[in-house]
Design a protein around this motif. Structure first.
Motif, mmCIF file in Angstrom:
data_model
loop_
_atom_site.group_PDB
_atom_site.id
_atom_site.type_symbol
_atom_site.label_atom_id
_atom_site.label_comp_id
_atom_site.label_asym_id
_atom_site.label_seq_id
_atom_site.Cartn_x
_atom_site.Cartn_y
_atom_site.Cartn_z
ATOM 1 N N GLN A 1 -0.398 7.596 2.357
ATOM 2 C CA GLN A 1 0.262 6.914 1.270
ATOM 3 C C GLN A 1 1.245 5.924 1.867
ATOM 4 O O GLN A 1 1.882 6.176 2.873
ATOM 5 C CB GLN A 1 0.970 7.943 0.402
ATOM 6 N N ALA A 2 1.376 4.785 1.214
ATOM 7 C CA ALA A 2 2.337 3.783 1.642
ATOM 8 C C ALA A 2 2.918 3.122 0.397
ATOM 9 O O ALA A 2 2.239 2.977 -0.617
ATOM 10 C CB ALA A 2 1.687 2.742 2.542
ATOM 11 N N PHE A 3 4.185 2.748 0.491
ATOM 12 C CA PHE A 3 4.843 2.067 -0.610
ATOM 13 C C PHE A 3 5.974 1.222 -0.052
ATOM 14 O O PHE A 3 6.414 1.402 1.082
ATOM 15 C CB PHE A 3 5.356 3.065 -1.659
ATOM 16 N N GLY A 6 12.041 -2.731 -1.844
ATOM 17 C CA GLY A 6 12.701 -3.935 -1.356
ATOM 18 C C GLY A 6 11.880 -4.562 -0.253
ATOM 19 O O GLY A 6 10.723 -4.928 -0.453
ATOM 20 N N THR A 7 12.452 -4.658 0.939
ATOM 21 C CA THR A 7 11.747 -5.244 2.082
ATOM 22 C C THR A 7 11.428 -4.194 3.151
ATOM 23 O O THR A 7 11.235 -4.527 4.319
ATOM 24 C CB THR A 7 12.583 -6.378 2.706
ATOM 25 N N VAL A 8 11.391 -2.927 2.728
ATOM 26 C CA VAL A 8 11.089 -1.828 3.650
ATOM 27 C C VAL A 8 9.762 -1.191 3.258
ATOM 28 O O VAL A 8 9.561 -0.804 2.109
ATOM 29 C CB VAL A 8 12.209 -0.760 3.639
ATOM 30 N N ARG A 9 8.853 -1.089 4.208
ATOM 31 C CA ARG A 9 7.554 -0.451 3.990
ATOM 32 C C ARG A 9 7.631 0.980 4.507
ATOM 33 O O ARG A 9 8.052 1.223 5.642
ATOM 34 C CB ARG A 9 6.462 -1.214 4.737
ATOM 35 N N PHE A 10 7.248 1.933 3.682
ATOM 36 C CA PHE A 10 7.213 3.349 4.052
ATOM 37 C C PHE A 10 5.752 3.766 4.192
ATOM 38 O O PHE A 10 4.957 3.538 3.281
ATOM 39 C CB PHE A 10 7.894 4.204 2.983
ATOM 40 N N ILE A 11 5.424 4.380 5.318
ATOM 41 C CA ILE A 11 4.068 4.861 5.580
ATOM 42 C C ILE A 11 4.162 6.364 5.809
ATOM 43 O O ILE A 11 4.856 6.821 6.715
ATOM 44 C CB ILE A 11 3.451 4.183 6.820
ATOM 45 N N ILE A 12 3.470 7.121 4.972
ATOM 46 C CA ILE A 12 3.499 8.585 5.059
ATOM 47 C C ILE A 12 2.141 9.062 5.566
ATOM 48 O O ILE A 12 1.117 8.820 4.921
ATOM 49 C CB ILE A 12 3.773 9.215 3.670
ATOM 50 N N LEU A 13 2.131 9.726 6.694
ATOM 51 C CA LEU A 13 0.879 10.199 7.282
ATOM 52 C C LEU A 13 0.539 11.613 6.829
ATOM 53 O O LEU A 13 1.423 12.439 6.622
ATOM 54 C CB LEU A 13 0.980 10.190 8.810
ATOM 55 N N LYS A 36 -6.930 6.620 10.468
ATOM 56 C CA LYS A 36 -6.489 5.818 11.613
ATOM 57 C C LYS A 36 -6.647 4.328 11.306
ATOM 58 O O LYS A 36 -5.723 3.544 11.551
ATOM 59 C CB LYS A 36 -7.275 6.185 12.865
ATOM 60 N N LEU A 37 -7.785 3.919 10.770
ATOM 61 C CA LEU A 37 -8.000 2.510 10.432
ATOM 62 C C LEU A 37 -6.991 2.031 9.398
ATOM 63 O O LEU A 37 -6.457 0.919 9.491
ATOM 64 C CB LEU A 37 -9.427 2.293 9.931
ATOM 65 N N TRP A 38 -6.715 2.876 8.400
ATOM 66 C CA TRP A 38 -5.720 2.545 7.382
ATOM 67 C C TRP A 38 -4.333 2.376 8.022
ATOM 68 O O TRP A 38 -3.629 1.419 7.744
ATOM 69 C CB TRP A 38 -5.700 3.642 6.308
ATOM 70 N N LEU A 39 -3.956 3.312 8.888
ATOM 71 C CA LEU A 39 -2.656 3.253 9.559
ATOM 72 C C LEU A 39 -2.539 1.991 10.411
ATOM 73 O O LEU A 39 -1.531 1.283 10.353
ATOM 74 C CB LEU A 39 -2.438 4.499 10.418
ATOM 75 N N PHE A 40 -3.561 1.695 11.193
ATOM 76 C CA PHE A 40 -3.521 0.507 12.040
ATOM 77 C C PHE A 40 -3.418 -0.758 11.189
ATOM 78 O O PHE A 40 -2.724 -1.702 11.558
ATOM 79 C CB PHE A 40 -4.747 0.456 12.951
ATOM 80 N N SER A 41 -4.093 -0.766 10.052
ATOM 81 C CA SER A 41 -3.992 -1.903 9.131
ATOM 82 C C SER A 41 -2.569 -2.047 8.603
ATOM 83 O O SER A 41 -2.023 -3.153 8.540
ATOM 84 C CB SER A 41 -4.980 -1.730 7.969
ATOM 85 N N SER A 56 6.010 11.093 10.096
ATOM 86 C CA SER A 56 5.034 11.926 10.790
ATOM 87 C C SER A 56 5.415 13.393 10.621
ATOM 88 O O SER A 56 6.554 13.765 10.870
ATOM 89 C CB SER A 56 5.023 11.576 12.285
ATOM 90 N N SER A 57 4.459 14.208 10.228
ATOM 91 C CA SER A 57 4.741 15.635 10.056
ATOM 92 C C SER A 57 4.600 16.423 11.354
ATOM 93 O O SER A 57 4.728 17.642 11.359
ATOM 94 C CB SER A 57 3.816 16.223 8.981
#
Length: 147
Positions: A1-3, A6-13, A36-41, A56-57
């Motif tokens: 999930q990613a959201f 403002g100008t901060v991108r949060f990526i939850i693995l 992995k492909l999604w994360l690298f993107s 990262s958990s």
């Protein structure tokens, strides 16, 4: 999930549901090829944000050890991700901050111990905050907290 806020991108693995631990005959897999492909993107778009926060958990700086629950049990995946970070975020905006859970301690690293890329031109070190579990509590840890 990613959201984005403002100008901060949060990526939850999701590093639990698809992982397979390493053994003497298998190097382990911390995430699926699709994730992995999604994360690298996601990481390749870091220049579009002021900051990118990656959750990262699994502990990132855990020592290399077969069967380990941290990234050290998935050395190939950690090295590959670290190399990708070095060649994208490290070579460009240098705006990555990682929150890593399940480490049974609180710790901060300024980026000097987070690069596993082996690259010298654009090292991939990033600030890292280690914490305890991000989603679970020990028995009775929050029981009766509001009494």
């Amino acid at each position: 999930q990613a959201f984005t806020i403002g100008t901060v991108r949060f990526i939850i693995l999701d590093l639990r549901s698809e992982s397979r631990k390493s053994t003497d005959s298998y190097g382990g897999k911390v995430y699926s090829d699709e994730q992995k492909l999604w994360l690298f993107s996601e990481l390749s778009q870091a220049e579009n944000y002021d900051y990118v926060v990656l959750a990262s958990s699994r502990p990132w700086t855990s020592p290399d050890k077969i069967g380990s629950d941290g990234w050290g049990g998935f050395v190939s995946d950690r090295d590959e991700l670290s190399s990708f970070i070095a060649s994208t975020v490290g070579a460009g905006p240098k705006n990555l901050f990682v929150i890593s859970g399940d480490n049974h301690m609180i710790a901060f690293d300024d980026g000097s111990s987070t690069d596993f890329s082996g690259q010298n031109e654009f090292p991939g070190g990033f600030p890292l905050l280690h914490s305890g579990p991000l989603s679970k509590y020990g028995p009775g840890a929050v029981k009766n907290i509001f009494k």
